[in-house]
Design a protein around this motif. Structure first.
Motif, PDB file in Angstrom:
ATOM      1  N   GLY A  33       0.830  -1.195   0.000  1.00  0.00           N
ATOM      2  CA  GLY A  33       0.000   0.000   0.000  1.00  0.00           C
ATOM      3  C   GLY A  33       0.861   1.240   0.000  1.00  0.00           C
ATOM      4  N   TYR A  34       0.243   2.335  -0.380  1.00  0.00           N
ATOM      5  CA  TYR A  34       0.922   3.626  -0.444  1.00  0.00           C
ATOM      6  C   TYR A  34       0.111   4.667   0.319  1.00  0.00           C
ATOM      7  CZ  TYR A  34       2.196   8.183  -2.449  1.00  0.00           C
ATOM      8  OH  TYR A  34       2.542   9.509  -2.608  1.00  0.00           O
ATOM      9  N   SER A  35       0.761   5.422   1.199  1.00  0.00           N
ATOM     10  CA  SER A  35       0.129   6.517   1.930  1.00  0.00           C
ATOM     11  C   SER A  35      -1.055   5.998   2.761  1.00  0.00           C
ATOM     12  CB  SER A  35      -0.279   7.611   0.941  1.00  0.00           C
ATOM     13  OG  SER A  35      -0.620   8.812   1.595  1.00  0.00           O
ATOM     14  N   GLN A  36      -2.277   6.509   2.556  1.00  0.00           N
ATOM     15  CA  GLN A  36      -3.419   5.992   3.304  1.00  0.00           C
ATOM     16  C   GLN A  36      -3.574   4.487   3.080  1.00  0.00           C
ATOM     17  OE1 GLN A  36      -8.295   6.607   3.812  1.00  0.00           O
ATOM     18  NE2 GLN A  36      -7.138   8.089   2.617  1.00  0.00           N
ATOM     19  N   GLY A  37      -3.245   4.038   1.881  1.00  0.00           N
ATOM     20  CA  GLY A  37      -3.299   2.609   1.587  1.00  0.00           C
ATOM     21  C   GLY A  37      -2.281   1.819   2.390  1.00  0.00           C
ATOM     22  N   ALA A  38      -1.098   2.403   2.625  1.00  0.00           N
ATOM     23  CA  ALA A  38      -0.091   1.757   3.470  1.00  0.00           C
ATOM     24  C   ALA A  38      -0.563   1.721   4.917  1.00  0.00           C
ATOM     25  CB  ALA A  38       1.233   2.501   3.357  1.00  0.00           C
ATOM     26  N   ASP A  39      -1.234   2.779   5.340  1.00  0.00           N
ATOM     27  CA  ASP A  39      -1.822   2.847   6.677  1.00  0.00           C
ATOM     28  C   ASP A  39      -2.767   1.662   6.873  1.00  0.00           C
ATOM     29  OD1 ASP A  39      -2.835   3.680   9.123  1.00  0.00           O
ATOM     30  OD2 ASP A  39      -3.122   5.753   8.500  1.00  0.00           O
ATOM     31  N   ALA A  40      -3.645   1.444   5.897  1.00  0.00           N
ATOM     32  CA  ALA A  40      -4.627   0.361   5.979  1.00  0.00           C
ATOM     33  C   ALA A  40      -3.972  -1.008   5.863  1.00  0.00           C
ATOM     34  CB  ALA A  40      -5.683   0.536   4.889  1.00  0.00           C
ATOM     35  N   ALA A  41      -3.107  -1.193   4.861  1.00  0.00           N
ATOM     36  CA  ALA A  41      -2.446  -2.481   4.661  1.00  0.00           C
ATOM     37  C   ALA A  41      -1.599  -2.848   5.876  1.00  0.00           C
ATOM     38  CB  ALA A  41      -1.587  -2.447   3.401  1.00  0.00           C
ATOM     39  N   GLY A  42      -0.952  -1.837   6.469  1.00  0.00           N
ATOM     40  CA  GLY A  42      -0.154  -2.080   7.654  1.00  0.00           C
ATOM     41  C   GLY A  42      -1.006  -2.511   8.842  1.00  0.00           C
ATOM     42  N   ASP A  43      -2.198  -1.917   8.976  1.00  0.00           N
ATOM     43  CA  ASP A  43      -3.097  -2.326  10.058  1.00  0.00           C
ATOM     44  C   ASP A  43      -3.557  -3.771   9.868  1.00  0.00           C
ATOM     45  OD1 ASP A  43      -2.828   0.175  11.118  1.00  0.00           O
ATOM     46  OD2 ASP A  43      -4.945   0.720  10.986  1.00  0.00           O
ATOM     47  N   VAL A  44      -3.844  -4.146   8.627  1.00  0.00           N
ATOM     48  CA  VAL A  44      -4.248  -5.531   8.349  1.00  0.00           C
ATOM     49  C   VAL A  44      -3.102  -6.484   8.700  1.00  0.00           C
ATOM     50  CG1 VAL A  44      -4.905  -7.181   6.555  1.00  0.00           C
ATOM     51  CG2 VAL A  44      -5.897  -4.883   6.550  1.00  0.00           C
ATOM     52  N   ALA A  45      -1.897  -6.137   8.282  1.00  0.00           N
ATOM     53  CA  ALA A  45      -0.732  -6.982   8.580  1.00  0.00           C
ATOM     54  C   ALA A  45      -0.510  -7.107  10.082  1.00  0.00           C
ATOM     55  CB  ALA A  45       0.514  -6.401   7.907  1.00  0.00           C
ATOM     56  N   PRO A  52      -0.770 -15.895  10.506  1.00  0.00           N
ATOM     57  CA  PRO A  52       0.458 -15.218  10.054  1.00  0.00           C
ATOM     58  C   PRO A  52       1.192 -15.975   8.965  1.00  0.00           C
ATOM     59  CG  PRO A  52       0.292 -15.109  12.433  1.00  0.00           C
ATOM     60  CD  PRO A  52      -0.825 -16.010  11.971  1.00  0.00           C
ATOM     61  N   GLY A  53       1.178 -17.308   9.032  1.00  0.00           N
ATOM     62  CA  GLY A  53       1.875 -18.108   8.030  1.00  0.00           C
ATOM     63  C   GLY A  53       1.271 -18.012   6.648  1.00  0.00           C
ATOM     64  N   GLN A  54       0.057 -17.485   6.545  1.00  0.00           N
ATOM     65  CA  GLN A  54      -0.591 -17.327   5.241  1.00  0.00           C
ATOM     66  C   GLN A  54      -0.189 -16.019   4.553  1.00  0.00           C
ATOM     67  OE1 GLN A  54      -4.608 -18.127   7.028  1.00  0.00           O
ATOM     68  NE2 GLN A  54      -4.862 -19.528   5.292  1.00  0.00           N
ATOM     69  N   VAL A  55       0.604 -15.208   5.230  1.00  0.00           N
ATOM     70  CA  VAL A  55       1.092 -13.945   4.669  1.00  0.00           C
ATOM     71  C   VAL A  55       2.512 -14.147   4.140  1.00  0.00           C
ATOM     72  CG1 VAL A  55       1.641 -11.532   5.131  1.00  0.00           C
ATOM     73  CG2 VAL A  55      -0.353 -12.592   6.212  1.00  0.00           C
ATOM     74  N   ALA A  56       2.678 -13.988   2.837  1.00  0.00           N
ATOM     75  CA  ALA A  56       3.996 -14.191   2.217  1.00  0.00           C
ATOM     76  C   ALA A  56       4.907 -13.000   2.429  1.00  0.00           C
ATOM     77  CB  ALA A  56       3.826 -14.463   0.716  1.00  0.00           C
ATOM     78  N   GLY A  57       4.337 -11.785   2.429  1.00  0.00           N
ATOM     79  CA  GLY A  57       5.167 -10.599   2.581  1.00  0.00           C
ATOM     80  C   GLY A  57       4.336  -9.332   2.596  1.00  0.00           C
ATOM     81  N   VAL A  58       4.942  -8.271   3.104  1.00  0.00           N
ATOM     82  CA  VAL A  58       4.285  -6.964   3.205  1.00  0.00           C
ATOM     83  C   VAL A  58       5.308  -5.899   2.831  1.00  0.00           C
ATOM     84  CG1 VAL A  58       3.104  -5.341   4.736  1.00  0.00           C
ATOM     85  CG2 VAL A  58       2.872  -7.815   5.131  1.00  0.00           C
ATOM     86  N   VAL A  59       4.904  -4.947   1.994  1.00  0.00           N
ATOM     87  CA  VAL A  59       5.768  -3.800   1.710  1.00  0.00           C
ATOM     88  C   VAL A  59       4.903  -2.540   1.694  1.00  0.00           C
ATOM     89  CG1 VAL A  59       5.652  -4.198  -0.806  1.00  0.00           C
ATOM     90  CG2 VAL A  59       7.484  -2.798   0.158  1.00  0.00           C
ATOM     91  N   LEU A  60       5.244  -1.601   2.568  1.00  0.00           N
ATOM     92  CA  LEU A  60       4.470  -0.374   2.755  1.00  0.00           C
ATOM     93  C   LEU A  60       5.301   0.825   2.318  1.00  0.00           C
ATOM     94  CD1 LEU A  60       3.155  -1.177   6.345  1.00  0.00           C
ATOM     95  CD2 LEU A  60       2.064  -1.733   4.156  1.00  0.00           C
TER      96      LEU A  60
END
Length: 294
Positions: free
Chosen positions: A114-126, A138-146
């Motif tokens: 995610g980017y900006s507000q989208g990173a805010d949201a994606a980061g909260d989900v992560a 957690p094991g179902q998450v391959a990776g996160v990049v904000l």
């Protein structure tokens, strides 16, 4: 006896191979991607015009499917939704898309960006997944990049030059939990959305008010922690007199001037050119990270 043992070993080996193949087939049914990338655009962007996330997610390979998350992507009361409500919608939509995919394709792994507000949201989900507050494991998450996360913490895995500040909305209370080893954040040093100096109290208060503009019950602890951090840091500066000075009109005007200069600088939209490593831009790094997950 040796022939009997050899026969038993052969049978066990054959059974193991058979079970392994069967499990793999069950894990990834036909038509299911290996990696499902959920990309959350920033404020005023959408799936048809996702900004820099278009370059981040293009050409990731045949085993990867990309879904841009739709939501209001607004910030002000006179738009569709105020920031807090808009971000809560993005969090809910991202979680819903991930859960729907995993029900149909249990072997698929989720990636979040995610980017900006989208990173805010994606980061909260992560964070919710990584700390066990979501149905997704957690094991179902391959990776996160904000990219330009308004809740970036100094404890997050930063790609790029070291930074002294943190996100304007305050860091997440519980961090990324079990997802942290696979979660990365990128922030241009001049981008005040993700790198506010800790002594910019007016800016931090404004960021706090944006985050709490439509409070989410599950985030009450986070809101309280950030409010407590701001007050505690103000008090350590020298008591009530210093608090009045830090929150004065003069200090507010100073930070408004600095923030206006930041907006004019274009730093927040510079991630296609900002180099996190010599010759590697933020967008390139994020793209390559996602491409390697499959």
């Amino acid at each position: 006896m040796r022939r009997m043992i050899a026969s038993v070993v052969a049978m066990i080996t054959a059974a193991g191979i058979s079970v392994g193949v069967g499990s793999a087939a069950a894990a990834v049914p036909p038509g299911c991607p290996e990696i499902y990338v959920l990309a959350v655009p920033g404020t005023w962007a959408n799936g048809r015009s996702p900004g820099i996330l278009r370059a981040v997610t293009s050409g990731l390979g045949p085993e990867t499917r990309v879904q841009f998350v739709g939501y209001d992507a607004t910030a002000f009361p006179w738009e569709k939704a105020i920031y807090g409500k808009s971000k809560a919608q993005a969090v809910a939509n991202t979680t819903g898309l991930a859960a729907t995919m995993l029900r149909r394709c249990p072997g698929t792994r989720i990636a979040l960006t995610g980017y900006s507000q989208g990173a805010d949201a994606a980061g909260d989900v992560a964070s919710e997944i990584g700390t066990g507050r979501a149905a997704i494991r957690p094991g179902q998450v391959a990776g996160v990049v904000l990219i330009s996360d308004p809740r970036r913490s100094r404890q997050d895995n930063l790609i790029g030059p070291p930074l002294a500040g943190e996100g304007s909305g305050g860091p997440r209370l519980d961090g990324m939990g079990w997802v942290k080893p696979r979660a990365f954040t990128i922030c241009e040093p001049l981008d005040l959305y993700c790198n506010v100096p800790r002594d910019y109290f007016i800016t931090r208060v404004v960021g706090y008010l944006a985050e709490t503009s439509d409070p989410t019950p599950s985030q009450i602890g986070q809101y309280q922690a950030e409010a407590g951090a701001i007050v505690a840091e103000l008090l350590t500066l020298g008591g009530p007199g210093k608090i009045v000075e830090e929150l004065s009109n003069a200090r507010a005007r100073e930070q408004i001037t600095i923030f206006n200069a930041f907006l004019k600088s274009g730093a927040h939209g510079n991630y296609a050119a900002f180099q996190v490593r010599p010759g590697v831009t933020a967008v390139q790094w994020a793209h390559d990270f996602l491409a390697r997950l499959a």
